[in-house]
Design a protein around this motif. Structure first.
Motif, PDB file in Angstrom:
ATOM      1  N   ARG A  80      31.642  76.551  59.736  1.00  0.00           N
ATOM      2  CA  ARG A  80      31.417  77.529  60.804  1.00  0.00           C
ATOM      3  C   ARG A  80      31.393  76.851  62.174  1.00  0.00           C
ATOM      4  NH1 ARG A  80      27.014  80.586  56.959  1.00  0.00           N
ATOM      5  NH2 ARG A  80      28.588  81.595  55.638  1.00  0.00           N
ATOM      6  N   LEU A  81      30.911  75.606  62.214  1.00  0.00           N
ATOM      7  CA  LEU A  81      30.984  74.863  63.472  1.00  0.00           C
ATOM      8  C   LEU A  81      32.429  74.533  63.819  1.00  0.00           C
ATOM      9  CD1 LEU A  81      29.713  73.468  65.860  1.00  0.00           C
ATOM     10  CD2 LEU A  81      29.310  71.448  64.419  1.00  0.00           C
ATOM     11  N   VAL A  82      33.208  74.158  62.809  1.00  0.00           N
ATOM     12  CA  VAL A  82      34.634  73.922  63.046  1.00  0.00           C
ATOM     13  C   VAL A  82      35.286  75.171  63.617  1.00  0.00           C
ATOM     14  CG1 VAL A  82      36.862  73.483  61.920  1.00  0.00           C
ATOM     15  CG2 VAL A  82      34.863  72.130  61.286  1.00  0.00           C
ATOM     16  N   PHE A  83      35.005  76.307  63.002  1.00  0.00           N
ATOM     17  CA  PHE A  83      35.585  77.564  63.470  1.00  0.00           C
ATOM     18  C   PHE A  83      35.130  77.872  64.897  1.00  0.00           C
ATOM     19  CE2 PHE A  83      34.818  82.113  64.138  1.00  0.00           C
ATOM     20  CZ  PHE A  83      36.125  82.582  64.116  1.00  0.00           C
ATOM     21  N   ALA A  84      33.821  77.709  65.165  1.00  0.00           N
ATOM     22  CA  ALA A  84      33.302  78.038  66.494  1.00  0.00           C
ATOM     23  C   ALA A  84      33.946  77.168  67.568  1.00  0.00           C
ATOM     24  CB  ALA A  84      31.785  77.874  66.514  1.00  0.00           C
ATOM     25  N   ARG A  85      34.113  75.887  67.274  1.00  0.00           N
ATOM     26  CA  ARG A  85      34.722  75.006  68.268  1.00  0.00           C
ATOM     27  C   ARG A  85      36.209  75.297  68.454  1.00  0.00           C
ATOM     28  NH1 ARG A  85      32.025  68.961  67.593  1.00  0.00           N
ATOM     29  NH2 ARG A  85      29.958  69.520  68.431  1.00  0.00           N
ATOM     30  N   GLU A  86      36.901  75.559  67.370  1.00  0.00           N
ATOM     31  CA  GLU A  86      38.323  75.889  67.500  1.00  0.00           C
ATOM     32  C   GLU A  86      38.500  77.230  68.221  1.00  0.00           C
ATOM     33  OE1 GLU A  86      40.558  73.901  67.011  1.00  0.00           O
ATOM     34  OE2 GLU A  86      39.742  72.374  65.672  1.00  0.00           O
ATOM     35  N   GLU A 140      25.985  74.666  65.979  1.00  0.00           N
ATOM     36  CA  GLU A 140      25.463  73.301  66.033  1.00  0.00           C
ATOM     37  C   GLU A 140      23.996  73.259  65.610  1.00  0.00           C
ATOM     38  OE1 GLU A 140      26.241  72.142  70.020  1.00  0.00           O
ATOM     39  OE2 GLU A 140      28.268  71.381  69.593  1.00  0.00           O
ATOM     40  N   ASP A 141      23.208  74.228  66.089  1.00  0.00           N
ATOM     41  CA  ASP A 141      21.794  74.271  65.687  1.00  0.00           C
ATOM     42  C   ASP A 141      21.648  74.486  64.186  1.00  0.00           C
ATOM     43  OD1 ASP A 141      20.993  73.839  68.248  1.00  0.00           O
ATOM     44  OD2 ASP A 141      20.308  75.882  68.657  1.00  0.00           O
ATOM     45  N   ALA A 142      22.492  75.348  63.631  1.00  0.00           N
ATOM     46  CA  ALA A 142      22.417  75.616  62.187  1.00  0.00           C
ATOM     47  C   ALA A 142      22.728  74.354  61.393  1.00  0.00           C
ATOM     48  CB  ALA A 142      23.398  76.736  61.821  1.00  0.00           C
ATOM     49  N   LEU A 143      23.714  73.588  61.826  1.00  0.00           N
ATOM     50  CA  LEU A 143      24.046  72.345  61.122  1.00  0.00           C
ATOM     51  C   LEU A 143      22.955  71.298  61.317  1.00  0.00           C
ATOM     52  CD1 LEU A 143      26.032  70.779  59.399  1.00  0.00           C
ATOM     53  CD2 LEU A 143      27.267  70.136  61.475  1.00  0.00           C
ATOM     54  N   LEU A 144      22.431  71.191  62.531  1.00  0.00           N
ATOM     55  CA  LEU A 144      21.371  70.213  62.792  1.00  0.00           C
ATOM     56  C   LEU A 144      20.107  70.541  62.006  1.00  0.00           C
ATOM     57  CD1 LEU A 144      21.748  69.618  66.630  1.00  0.00           C
ATOM     58  CD2 LEU A 144      22.114  67.951  64.807  1.00  0.00           C
ATOM     59  N   ALA A 145      19.836  71.820  61.814  1.00  0.00           N
ATOM     60  CA  ALA A 145      18.657  72.198  61.027  1.00  0.00           C
ATOM     61  C   ALA A 145      18.759  71.673  59.602  1.00  0.00           C
ATOM     62  CB  ALA A 145      18.500  73.720  61.023  1.00  0.00           C
ATOM     63  N   LEU A 146      19.972  71.524  59.100  1.00  0.00           N
ATOM     64  CA  LEU A 146      20.178  71.034  57.744  1.00  0.00           C
ATOM     65  C   LEU A 146      20.161  69.512  57.673  1.00  0.00           C
ATOM     66  CD1 LEU A 146      22.982  73.506  56.655  1.00  0.00           C
ATOM     67  CD2 LEU A 146      20.720  73.352  55.635  1.00  0.00           C
ATOM     68  N   GLN A 206      16.248  67.408  60.783  1.00  0.00           N
ATOM     69  CA  GLN A 206      14.792  67.497  60.817  1.00  0.00           C
ATOM     70  C   GLN A 206      14.271  67.623  62.253  1.00  0.00           C
ATOM     71  OE1 GLN A 206      12.651  64.565  58.632  1.00  0.00           O
ATOM     72  NE2 GLN A 206      13.441  65.205  56.664  1.00  0.00           N
ATOM     73  N   PHE A 207      14.532  68.741  62.888  1.00  0.00           N
ATOM     74  CA  PHE A 207      14.057  69.082  64.234  1.00  0.00           C
ATOM     75  C   PHE A 207      14.743  68.284  65.348  1.00  0.00           C
ATOM     76  CE2 PHE A 207      10.407  69.945  61.430  1.00  0.00           C
ATOM     77  CZ  PHE A 207      10.269  71.303  61.657  1.00  0.00           C
ATOM     78  N   ASP A 208      15.741  67.481  65.009  1.00  0.00           N
ATOM     79  CA  ASP A 208      16.430  66.694  66.028  1.00  0.00           C
ATOM     80  C   ASP A 208      17.537  67.540  66.647  1.00  0.00           C
ATOM     81  OD1 ASP A 208      17.296  64.701  67.633  1.00  0.00           O
ATOM     82  OD2 ASP A 208      18.203  63.466  66.062  1.00  0.00           O
ATOM     83  N   PHE A 209      17.126  68.604  67.368  1.00  0.00           N
ATOM     84  CA  PHE A 209      18.114  69.535  67.907  1.00  0.00           C
ATOM     85  C   PHE A 209      18.773  69.019  69.189  1.00  0.00           C
ATOM     86  CE2 PHE A 209      15.454  72.341  65.314  1.00  0.00           C
ATOM     87  CZ  PHE A 209      16.433  72.957  64.563  1.00  0.00           C
ATOM     88  N   ASP A 210      18.254  67.904  69.730  1.00  0.00           N
ATOM     89  CA  ASP A 210      18.888  67.326  70.914  1.00  0.00           C
ATOM     90  C   ASP A 210      19.994  66.346  70.544  1.00  0.00           C
ATOM     91  OD1 ASP A 210      17.217  68.736  72.609  1.00  0.00           O
ATOM     92  OD2 ASP A 210      15.659  67.189  72.543  1.00  0.00           O
ATOM     93  N   ARG A 211      20.156  66.125  69.284  1.00  0.00           N
ATOM     94  CA  ARG A 211      21.191  65.199  68.836  1.00  0.00           C
ATOM     95  C   ARG A 211      22.566  65.811  69.054  1.00  0.00           C
ATOM     96  NH1 ARG A 211      21.734  62.915  62.649  1.00  0.00           N
ATOM     97  NH2 ARG A 211      23.796  61.970  62.836  1.00  0.00           N
ATOM     98  N   ALA A 212      23.490  65.006  69.612  1.00  0.00           N
ATOM     99  CA  ALA A 212      24.849  65.488  69.859  1.00  0.00           C
ATOM    100  C   ALA A 212      25.680  65.355  68.588  1.00  0.00           C
ATOM    101  CB  ALA A 212      25.489  64.696  70.992  1.00  0.00           C
TER     102      ALA A 212
END
Length: 502
Positions: free
Chosen positions: A205-211, A269-275, A278-284
């Protein structure tokens, strides 16, 4: 669909990108360059991060550990138990009851110590061995040994003959705990596969969103270019103010679509980072791409066999049936009366010294033995019979549930296979639709440049092209999601990415 690698990034519209590359502003190129410089995150790495960091999976890791401790508890029932007692008591009478007391104020001091070990064996018997020493001192003149030492060694056995008899019933609790470990492992495997599936879906879904964001950016650039041309054409008298207004509306619509696409990227991105974070939502999150081999058409029978043999939920239910069969064995034995055969044999020695008392035991002149039968029958035996009926019903219910799960697996496999096959056909159809929209847009744009079309028609053609490209992206993602769900059903998600179960 080509025979080479199936790549969703191809759907972003390379022809359109080439057309706008020269006209793209430096900000867009700089943003794409920054993303390219970020650390690339492939799907396998994302899954490994999720398996290491996912909070839900971290919680579920305790279940197998708890189940293994239950095995230790069950086995401890058959481990030796060491016992020991030390006592001392004094008895002082104020006066003698008769001359036979041998003292005016009879007094006795008794100290004893005993140590023993007992162990339960698979037949249900409890075997005990013990030894002890008693020291007795008195002020009686009639006592021939003062102090007197009594030593003994004894062996006792208590063997149930009805309830609690036999290796099958006595091993049942231990075997049930061992099966519980397997069941906990299966359920943990199911959670692992769920994490893998959810990570796959979030990644796609992130791939789709970015494309999709790329498509919307390029669409905005086209709309702005068309607006600029409309303004130039109005100044030369070729176009009207209405054409300019239509182009301005087209730019506004593209900006709105771009904002929604940017929000979708952030949410994905938030959905993937949540998986994985572990709360590192500032990670690029760096570059992501669904670069996978071209899917192979699945086979219903093969998929069903894999799902039945490897799906953790099905295997966990099989293990539960095995546990309930052991419960039934225990319930059948539990409805019997309690009848036990008890036996004991001991040798003893007595002397004025402790060494002398121990020394007399091998002579076996002092001994005692006992044999008895003990029977206990609950009135009506209703509890045992009720527990038996309860165990039988529980087993029958779970066997019925197992057959239902097997049927559900077959139905779901057939559905998943059809979904994959349908998605594969849709990918080819969507690719043709996108190719047609590209040609129609190019034709409409050429007609506009030659004064044979209006900006509204070009905008409509551009909007149709954007939607065709987004639709093709979505269909490609749908295919990958369908494949991922089929592998989850088969229980083969880890093997698909060559990841060992952790």
């Amino acid at each position: 669909m080509t025979a080479s690698n199936f790549r969703l990034a191809r759907l972003a519209g390379p022809i359109l990108f080439v057309c706008l590359l020269a006209a793209a502003p430096s900000g867009l190129l700089a943003e794409e360059a920054a993303e390219a410089e970020a650390e690339r995150l492939d799907l396998r790495t994302a899954i490994l991060l999720a398996l290491d960091n996912n909070l839900g999976l971290a919680v579920e890791r305790y279940a197998p550990q708890i189940a293994r401790e239950q095995v230790t508890i069950a086995r401890s029932e058959f481990e030796p138990t060491l016992t020991g007692t030390v006592r001392s008591r004094v008895s002082q009478q104020s006066s003698a009851a008769s001359t036979l007391d041998g003292a005016a104020g009879p007094r006795s001091e008794v100290s004893d110590a005993r140590i023993g070990v007992s162990q339960k064996i698979d037949t249900g018997a409890v075997v005990s061995v013990s030894t002890g020493m008693v020291r007795q001192e008195t002020n009686s003149t009639f006592s021939t040994l003062n102090p007197a030492y009594d030593a003994d060694v004894s062996l006792s056995v208590r063997q149930p003959l009805l309830q609690g008899f036999g290796a099958a019933v006595n091993r049942a609790n231990r075997q049930r705990a061992e099966i519980g470990v397997d069941r906990a492992d299966y359920l943990f495997d199911a959670e692992v596969l769920n994490v893998v599936l959810n990570t796959e879906l979030a990644y796609y879904r992130l791939v789709f969103a970015r494309e999709q964001l790329t498509v919307r950016r390029l669409g905005l650039q086209l709309a702005e270019r068309l607006l600029e041309e409309a303004r130039i054409r109005r100044e030369t008298g070729v176009a009207t103010s209405l054409d300019v207004l239509q182009a301005e509306v087209g730019v506004a619509n593209q900006r709105s679509a771009l904002l929604l696409a940017e929000q979708a990227v952030s949410d994905a991105e938030d959905a993937l980072l949540a998986l994985i974070g572990q709360f590192d939502f500032d990670r690029a999150i760096g570059t992501v791409e669904a670069l996978l081999p071209e899917p192979v058409r699945p086979d219903v029978e093969a998929s069903f066999r894999r799902a039945r043999d490897r799906q953790p939920e099905f295997l966990a239910t099989l293990a539960l049936v095995d546990q309930l069969e052991l419960d039934l064995v225990a319930a059948r034995n539990g409805r019997l009366p309690s009848l036990s055969l008890n036996g004991a044999l001991g040798y003893s020695g007595r002397d004025g010294t402790s060494r002398g008392a121990w020394g007399e035991i091998p002579d076996r002149e002092g001994y005692n033995w006992q044999v008895d039968l003990a029977l206990s029958v609950p009135w009506g035996m209703r509890e045992g019979r009720a527990r038996l009926r309860q165990a039988e019903a529980s087993l029958e219910r779970e066997e019925m549930r197992l057959r239902r799960i097997e049927q559900d697996i077959l139905v779901e496999v057939r559905s998943r296979v059809r979904t994959v096959e349908t998605a594969m056909e849709r990918v080819q159809i969507a690719a043709l639709a996108t190719s047609l929209s590209e040609r129609e847009y190019e034709l409409e744009l050429a007609r506009f440049e030659n004064g044979l079309s209006t900006s509204r028609l070009v905008l409509d053609s551009q909007r149709a092209l954007d939607e065709a490209r987004v639709s093709e992206l979505q269909v490609g993602i749908d295919l990958q999601e369908a494949i991922a769900r089929l592998h989850r059903l088969e229980g083969t998600s880890l093997e698909r990415f060559t990841i060992a179960n952790r």
